[in-house]
Design a protein around this motif. Structure first.
Motif, PDB file in Angstrom:
ATOM      1  N   LEU A 147     -27.828  -3.044 -30.092  1.00  0.00           N
ATOM      2  CA  LEU A 147     -28.894  -2.442 -30.890  1.00  0.00           C
ATOM      3  C   LEU A 147     -29.435  -3.423 -31.925  1.00  0.00           C
ATOM      4  O   LEU A 147     -30.646  -3.558 -32.103  1.00  0.00           O
ATOM      5  CB  LEU A 147     -28.363  -1.187 -31.595  1.00  0.00           C
ATOM      6  N   ALA A 148     -28.517  -4.107 -32.593  1.00  0.00           N
ATOM      7  CA  ALA A 148     -28.928  -5.053 -33.627  1.00  0.00           C
ATOM      8  C   ALA A 148     -29.705  -6.218 -33.024  1.00  0.00           C
ATOM      9  O   ALA A 148     -30.685  -6.698 -33.608  1.00  0.00           O
ATOM     10  CB  ALA A 148     -27.703  -5.565 -34.389  1.00  0.00           C
ATOM     11  N   ALA A 149     -29.277  -6.675 -31.842  1.00  0.00           N
ATOM     12  CA  ALA A 149     -29.967  -7.780 -31.186  1.00  0.00           C
ATOM     13  C   ALA A 149     -31.386  -7.377 -30.774  1.00  0.00           C
ATOM     14  O   ALA A 149     -32.341  -8.144 -30.953  1.00  0.00           O
ATOM     15  CB  ALA A 149     -29.170  -8.242 -29.959  1.00  0.00           C
ATOM     16  N   VAL A 157     -24.543 -11.194 -33.439  1.00  0.00           N
ATOM     17  CA  VAL A 157     -25.960 -11.114 -33.094  1.00  0.00           C
ATOM     18  C   VAL A 157     -26.599 -12.495 -33.141  1.00  0.00           C
ATOM     19  O   VAL A 157     -27.488 -12.810 -32.332  1.00  0.00           O
ATOM     20  CB  VAL A 157     -26.680 -10.132 -34.058  1.00  0.00           C
ATOM     21  N   HIS A 158     -26.144 -13.349 -34.055  1.00  0.00           N
ATOM     22  CA  HIS A 158     -26.654 -14.721 -34.141  1.00  0.00           C
ATOM     23  C   HIS A 158     -26.439 -15.450 -32.818  1.00  0.00           C
ATOM     24  O   HIS A 158     -27.347 -16.157 -32.336  1.00  0.00           O
ATOM     25  CB  HIS A 158     -25.958 -15.460 -35.286  1.00  0.00           C
ATOM     26  N   ARG A 159     -25.270 -15.279 -32.220  1.00  0.00           N
ATOM     27  CA  ARG A 159     -24.986 -15.939 -30.936  1.00  0.00           C
ATOM     28  C   ARG A 159     -25.916 -15.437 -29.842  1.00  0.00           C
ATOM     29  O   ARG A 159     -26.405 -16.217 -29.013  1.00  0.00           O
ATOM     30  CB  ARG A 159     -23.525 -15.698 -30.542  1.00  0.00           C
ATOM     31  N   GLY A 193     -32.942 -21.707 -37.308  1.00  0.00           N
ATOM     32  CA  GLY A 193     -31.518 -21.532 -37.058  1.00  0.00           C
ATOM     33  C   GLY A 193     -30.912 -20.301 -37.692  1.00  0.00           C
ATOM     34  O   GLY A 193     -29.684 -20.119 -37.647  1.00  0.00           O
ATOM     35  N   LYS A 194     -31.739 -19.424 -38.292  1.00  0.00           N
ATOM     36  CA  LYS A 194     -31.214 -18.254 -38.995  1.00  0.00           C
ATOM     37  C   LYS A 194     -31.786 -16.964 -38.402  1.00  0.00           C
ATOM     38  O   LYS A 194     -32.850 -16.955 -37.780  1.00  0.00           O
ATOM     39  CB  LYS A 194     -31.573 -18.333 -40.477  1.00  0.00           C
ATOM     40  N   LEU A 195     -31.056 -15.862 -38.623  1.00  0.00           N
ATOM     41  CA  LEU A 195     -31.552 -14.550 -38.233  1.00  0.00           C
ATOM     42  C   LEU A 195     -32.728 -14.158 -39.122  1.00  0.00           C
ATOM     43  O   LEU A 195     -32.733 -14.446 -40.319  1.00  0.00           O
ATOM     44  CB  LEU A 195     -30.450 -13.491 -38.391  1.00  0.00           C
TER      45      LEU A 195
END
Length: 284
Positions: A6-8, A61-63, A74-76
């Motif tokens: 969901l977050a992704a 989620v970063h991955r 490089g950041k969310l």
């Protein structure tokens, strides 16, 4: 799916909005997505809160988004806030009122607040001591009062419209009976309302479209149902069919327009003539 999925999806959607905005020449800066669907809004608000409070979730989620190429430097990209459209209308209500053309003081309005707007992340919901003494959600009521309408409280204000997702799919008779008996019959018989105002498509559709089932059962309920922005547009002189699209509603919005002094028959004739021009390829 799970919270990581969901977050992704949440951040993927808003990254796309960010990218599209840059393509249109908007300078990156404060990011406040405006959402209409109450459930999408509530879900996004919850997921954003989870992301802010869980480093583990952000790492997972970063991955995922790194593999999708959905990072910024490089950041969310986490929105500064998520805004429901009715909150924006609420904050713009004074400016909207400067465009008002129709006297709404004779209209008795009731409000159905969408559960997913104010119950999922309740600490962010907007209340105002000057609006129903702070005992009810301020949005939607605020714009109605600013336009001069009488907002009438009623005993089942807190109740769901009956949609509930699971109910509308697997227990439709529950949805229909709840919408009619717990909401629309109450605002008709108790509040003597001229209109029910909502701010979510699911709620408005449920309260609007299910009125026919009461008529079929010999328990007629007939109360116009509109969104707050539709009512505001009518008050500002917008065309009830070309702009407000009132013909998509099953309830008798004509009754409300008559109460507001709008000649809906003349407007409907204009709309039919307009449709004939569209058929012939002469669009505006």
């Amino acid at each position: 799916g799970n919270i990581e999925s969901l977050a992704a999806v949440f951040l993927r959607n808003f990254h796309q909005a960010y990218v599209s905005g840059k393509r249109l020449g908007h300078a990156p800066g404060h990011f406040f997505p405006l959402v209409h669907c109450a459930t999408s809004f509530g879900n996004y608000k919850e997921v954003r809160s989870y992301l802010l409070h869980s480093a583990t979730l952000r790492e997972k989620v970063h991955r995922i988004l790194a593999k999708l190429g959905r990072l910024v430097d490089g950041k969310l990209l986490i929105p500064e806030e998520v805004v429901h459209y009715s909150e924006w209308v609420h904050m713009m209500r004074e400016r909207i009122a400067t465009l008002q053309e129709i006297d709404c003081s004779g209209v008795r309005a009731t409000v159905h607040p969408a559960c997913h707007v104010y119950k999922m992340v309740p600490q962010d919901a907007i209340y105002d001591d000057n609006i129903l003494e702070g005992n009810r959600l301020a949005v939607s009521t605020g714009i109605l009062q600013t336009l001069g309408a009488q907002v009438i409280d009623y005993s089942t204000w807190y109740d769901c419209c009956g949609f509930g997702f699971r109910h509308i799919i697997s227990e439709r008779e529950f949805t229909r009976s709840f919408a009619i008996d717990r909401k629309m019959r109450v605002v008709q018989d108790e509040a003597h309302a001229d209109v029910m105002i909502g701010h979510d498509t699911g709620c408005i559709t449920t309260l609007d479209k299910n009125q026919w089932i009461g008529k079929a059962a010999g328990k007629e309920v007939d109360v116009p149902v509109l969104a707050d922005c539709q009512f505001a547009a009518l008050a500002c002189g917008a065309h009830p069919y070309k702009i407000v699209q009132s013909h998509w509603h099953a309830s008798s919005t004509e009754k409300l327009m008559e109460k507001m002094g709008i000649d809906w028959q003349a407007k409907k004739a204009e709309f039919v003539a307009y449709l004939d021009e569209v058929k012939e390829g002469r669009q505006e």
